[in-house]
Motif scaffolding. Structure first.
Motif, PDB file in Angstrom:
ATOM      1  N   ARG A  87       2.015  -4.173  -7.022  1.00 55.49           N
ATOM      2  CA  ARG A  87       1.822  -2.929  -6.265  1.00 55.49           C
ATOM      3  C   ARG A  87       2.103  -1.728  -7.158  1.00 55.49           C
ATOM      4  NH1 ARG A  87       5.349  -0.113  -2.370  1.00 55.49           N
ATOM      5  NH2 ARG A  87       3.963   1.151  -1.106  1.00 55.49           N
ATOM      6  N   ASP A 138      -2.263  -2.303  -7.907  1.00 52.96           N
ATOM      7  CA  ASP A 138      -3.084  -3.353  -7.297  1.00 52.96           C
ATOM      8  C   ASP A 138      -3.223  -3.070  -5.796  1.00 52.96           C
ATOM      9  OD1 ASP A 138      -4.030  -5.700  -6.053  1.00 52.96           O
ATOM     10  OD2 ASP A 138      -3.054  -6.995  -7.514  1.00 52.96           O
ATOM     11  N   GLY A 139      -4.422  -2.686  -5.378  1.00 56.85           N
ATOM     12  CA  GLY A 139      -4.670  -2.357  -3.980  1.00 56.85           C
ATOM     13  C   GLY A 139      -4.454  -3.521  -3.033  1.00 56.85           C
ATOM     14  N   LEU A 140      -4.786  -4.737  -3.464  1.00 58.02           N
ATOM     15  CA  LEU A 140      -4.569  -5.909  -2.615  1.00 58.02           C
ATOM     16  C   LEU A 140      -3.072  -6.156  -2.406  1.00 58.02           C
ATOM     17  CD1 LEU A 140      -7.320  -8.373  -3.906  1.00 58.02           C
ATOM     18  CD2 LEU A 140      -7.306  -7.057  -1.769  1.00 58.02           C
ATOM     19  N   THR A 150      -0.784  -3.845  -2.403  1.00 56.40           N
ATOM     20  CA  THR A 150      -0.326  -2.807  -1.475  1.00 56.40           C
ATOM     21  C   THR A 150      -0.676  -3.199  -0.051  1.00 56.40           C
ATOM     22  OG1 THR A 150      -0.474  -1.045  -3.120  1.00 56.40           O
ATOM     23  CG2 THR A 150      -0.588  -0.377  -0.809  1.00 56.40           C
ATOM     24  N   LYS A 151      -1.868  -3.724   0.150  1.00 55.12           N
ATOM     25  CA  LYS A 151      -2.286  -4.170   1.482  1.00 55.12           C
ATOM     26  C   LYS A 151      -1.364  -5.289   1.981  1.00 55.12           C
ATOM     27  CE  LYS A 151      -6.141  -6.033   4.094  1.00 55.12           C
ATOM     28  NZ  LYS A 151      -7.501  -6.552   4.073  1.00 55.12           N
ATOM     29  N   LYS A 152      -1.054  -6.255   1.121  1.00 58.45           N
ATOM     30  CA  LYS A 152      -0.167  -7.365   1.484  1.00 58.45           C
ATOM     31  C   LYS A 152       1.232  -6.844   1.799  1.00 58.45           C
ATOM     32  CE  LYS A 152       1.175 -11.614   2.013  1.00 58.45           C
ATOM     33  NZ  LYS A 152       0.932 -12.260   3.291  1.00 58.45           N
ATOM     34  N   TYR A 153       1.721  -5.893   1.002  1.00 57.21           N
ATOM     35  CA  TYR A 153       3.033  -5.306   1.252  1.00 57.21           C
ATOM     36  C   TYR A 153       3.066  -4.637   2.622  1.00 57.21           C
ATOM     37  CZ  TYR A 153       6.553  -1.699   1.457  1.00 57.21           C
ATOM     38  OH  TYR A 153       7.565  -0.873   1.893  1.00 57.21           O
ATOM     39  N   LEU A 154       2.043  -3.887   2.947  1.00 56.35           N
ATOM     40  CA  LEU A 154       2.003  -3.195   4.247  1.00 56.35           C
ATOM     41  C   LEU A 154       1.974  -4.193   5.403  1.00 56.35           C
ATOM     42  CD1 LEU A 154      -0.372  -0.218   3.374  1.00 56.35           C
ATOM     43  CD2 LEU A 154       2.123  -0.167   3.663  1.00 56.35           C
ATOM     44  N   GLU A 155       1.324  -5.337   5.196  1.00 59.38           N
ATOM     45  CA  GLU A 155       1.328  -6.395   6.218  1.00 59.38           C
ATOM     46  C   GLU A 155       2.740  -6.956   6.407  1.00 59.38           C
ATOM     47  OE1 GLU A 155      -1.540  -9.297   4.915  1.00 59.38           O
ATOM     48  OE2 GLU A 155      -3.224  -7.930   5.235  1.00 59.38           O
ATOM     49  N   LYS A 170       5.557  -5.424   5.696  1.00 65.00           N
ATOM     50  CA  LYS A 170       6.361  -4.353   6.285  1.00 65.00           C
ATOM     51  C   LYS A 170       6.119  -4.272   7.792  1.00 65.00           C
ATOM     52  CE  LYS A 170       7.039   0.618   5.765  1.00 65.00           C
ATOM     53  NZ  LYS A 170       6.642   1.797   4.990  1.00 65.00           N
ATOM     54  N   LYS A 171       4.875  -4.333   8.202  1.00 70.80           N
ATOM     55  CA  LYS A 171       4.527  -4.273   9.624  1.00 70.80           C
ATOM     56  C   LYS A 171       5.136  -5.461  10.371  1.00 70.80           C
ATOM     57  CE  LYS A 171       0.549  -3.872  12.710  1.00 70.80           C
ATOM     58  NZ  LYS A 171      -0.912  -3.781  12.760  1.00 70.80           N
TER      59      LYS A 171
END
Length: 128
Positions: free
Chosen positions: A105, A109-111, A113-118, A120-121
């Motif tokens: 991240r 790496d955009g993927l 960041t997307k996985k991190y946000l998942e 976190k949610k």
């Protein structure tokens, strides 16, 4: 009880402060943390700049020590094992912020960041 807790315990006991209420100590932690933050108000010096500024570094050490002392005092009020609670928190954070993912991240790496946000949610939704 670790060495720092023992030092704080003695300091507090010598002054009869061992009967302070938890909210008083919690407020003091917050106040001292704000004083630490105030040292960075209107400026964003780098680590290298701070290390080369003995006065700034001394101010940071003093405020950080205040935060540590009050945090240790809080741990003593509740007979908490500081080493244990830090170990537990780091284990929790290791799952919430996987090192490999965080490095990806940070590298943009955009993927990742997307996985991190998942993650976190999920933690916010499930409380873990």
């Amino acid at each position: 009880m670790n060495k720092s807790q023992e030092q704080v315990r003695k300091f507090v006991a010598d002054r009869d402060w061992h009967t302070q209420l938890p909210d008083h100590v919690a407020k003091s932690i917050s106040i001292e943390a704000a004083e630490l933050l105030e040292l960075f108000q209107w400026a964003s010096p780098s680590v290298a700049e701070i290390k080369n500024d003995p006065e700034k570094l001394a101010d940071i050490k003093a405020e950080l020590a205040d935060v540590f002392v009050y945090a240790l005092q809080m741990s003593l009020l509740f007979n908490l094992d500081v080493d244990e609670i830090i170990k537990d928190k780091l284990a929790f954070a290791d799952k919430k912020y996987p090192a490999k993912l965080m490095k990806q991240r940070s590298a943009g790496d955009g993927l990742a960041t997307k996985k991190y946000l998942e993650i976190k949610k999920s933690y916010r939704k499930n409380g873990k």
